[in-house]
Every structure is written in structure tokens, then in C-alpha cells.
Motif scaffolding. Structure first.
Motif, PDB file in Angstrom:
ATOM      1  N   TYR A   8       0.918  -1.318   0.106  1.00 57.99           N
ATOM      2  CA  TYR A   8      -0.046   0.040   0.026  1.00 57.99           C
ATOM      3  C   TYR A   8       0.889   1.222  -0.120  1.00 57.99           C
ATOM      4  O   TYR A   8       0.797   2.103  -0.750  1.00 57.99           O
ATOM      5  N   LEU A   9       1.790   1.221   0.954  1.00 54.84           N
ATOM      6  CA  LEU A   9       2.543   2.404   1.139  1.00 54.84           C
ATOM      7  C   LEU A   9       3.353   2.592  -0.351  1.00 54.84           C
ATOM      8  O   LEU A   9       3.762   3.773  -0.823  1.00 54.84           O
ATOM      9  N   SER A  12       0.955   3.668  -3.250  1.00 57.92           N
ATOM     10  CA  SER A  12       0.210   5.165  -3.168  1.00 57.92           C
ATOM     11  C   SER A  12       1.259   6.168  -3.047  1.00 57.92           C
ATOM     12  O   SER A  12       0.967   7.278  -3.064  1.00 57.92           O
ATOM     13  N   PHE A  13       2.886   5.961  -3.108  1.00 54.60           N
ATOM     14  CA  PHE A  13       3.598   7.124  -2.889  1.00 54.60           C
ATOM     15  C   PHE A  13       3.601   8.206  -3.818  1.00 54.60           C
ATOM     16  O   PHE A  13       3.617   9.344  -3.833  1.00 54.60           O
ATOM     17  N   SER A  16       0.804  10.424  -3.660  1.00 57.77           N
ATOM     18  CA  SER A  16       0.716  11.326  -2.747  1.00 57.77           C
ATOM     19  C   SER A  16       1.660  12.486  -3.333  1.00 57.77           C
ATOM     20  O   SER A  16       1.777  13.658  -2.114  1.00 57.77           O
ATOM     21  N   ILE A  47      11.139   1.085   2.928  1.00 56.53           N
ATOM     22  CA  ILE A  47       9.755   0.542   3.056  1.00 56.53           C
ATOM     23  C   ILE A  47       9.789  -0.782   2.549  1.00 56.53           C
ATOM     24  O   ILE A  47       9.287  -1.789   3.287  1.00 56.53           O
TER      25      ILE A  47
END
Length: 96
Positions: A8-9, A12-13, A16, A47
Motif C-alpha cells: 500500500y505504501l 500510493s507513494f 501522494s 519501506i
């Protein structure tokens, strides 16, 4: 769960950073927290390499497990004894 969070991180980076305000916010984060200039450039690789051990260590350091309170809702007669094996139990009934 860790893989889902990492995916997810990472996924979606890019989204963002769609506005100038978002990019400015990322730059401000670097300045405000005295982070290295390449902090966001290496973000995805950091990450991606996060392990469950890393998450456990961060939880212990940042959340302070000794201060946490766990709330369990259920049939006290069925679950109280097993919960007492792991922590102190305070029983609160509907009546108060």
C-alpha cells in the motif's frame, strides 16, 4: 499484514506527490526533522526492506507497551481466564 502495508505504501507513494503542496510538505518534513536530503529518494527501498522484526522493535520503542490498555468485549465467563494468562484483567460489566 506487513506485505499488505508495504504494498500500500509503495503503491500510493507516487500519487501522494501529485500537487505542489504535497511536494512542499515532503520537503518541509525533511527540513523540520533534520532528515538526510535523499530521505524520500530512498523511501521506497527502505519501506520494501522492512521486516516483521523491524515493526516489532518500532512498536516497542514508540508505543510503550507497558502503558497500553487492551479492551476486549465478550462473554467474560468464557474469556477471562485465558486473558489473565497474559495480562491483568479488570472486568467492567454493562451495569458499570
Amino acid at each position: 499484514e506487513l506485505r499488505d502495508a508495504v504494498d500500500y505504501l509503495a503503491g500510493s507513494f507516487a500519487g501522494s506527490l501529485e500537487t505542489p503542496q504535497a511536494v512542499t510538505g515532503r520537503l518541509w518534513t525533511i527540513e523540520l526533522n533534520n532528515l538526510p536530503g535523499d530521505y524520500w529518494a530512498s523511501y521506497l527501498s527502505r519501506i520494501g526492506s522492512t521486516s516483521s522484526e523491524d515493526v516489532a522493535a518500532a512498536a516497542i520503542e514508540l508505543l510503550g507497551p507497558e502503558r497500553m490498555i487492551m479492551v476486549v468485549v465478550g462473554d467474560a465467563e468464557k474469556i477471562k481466564e485465558s486473558l489473565e494468562d497474559i495480562a491483568e484483567v479488570e472486568l467492567i460489566t454493562e451495569e458499570g
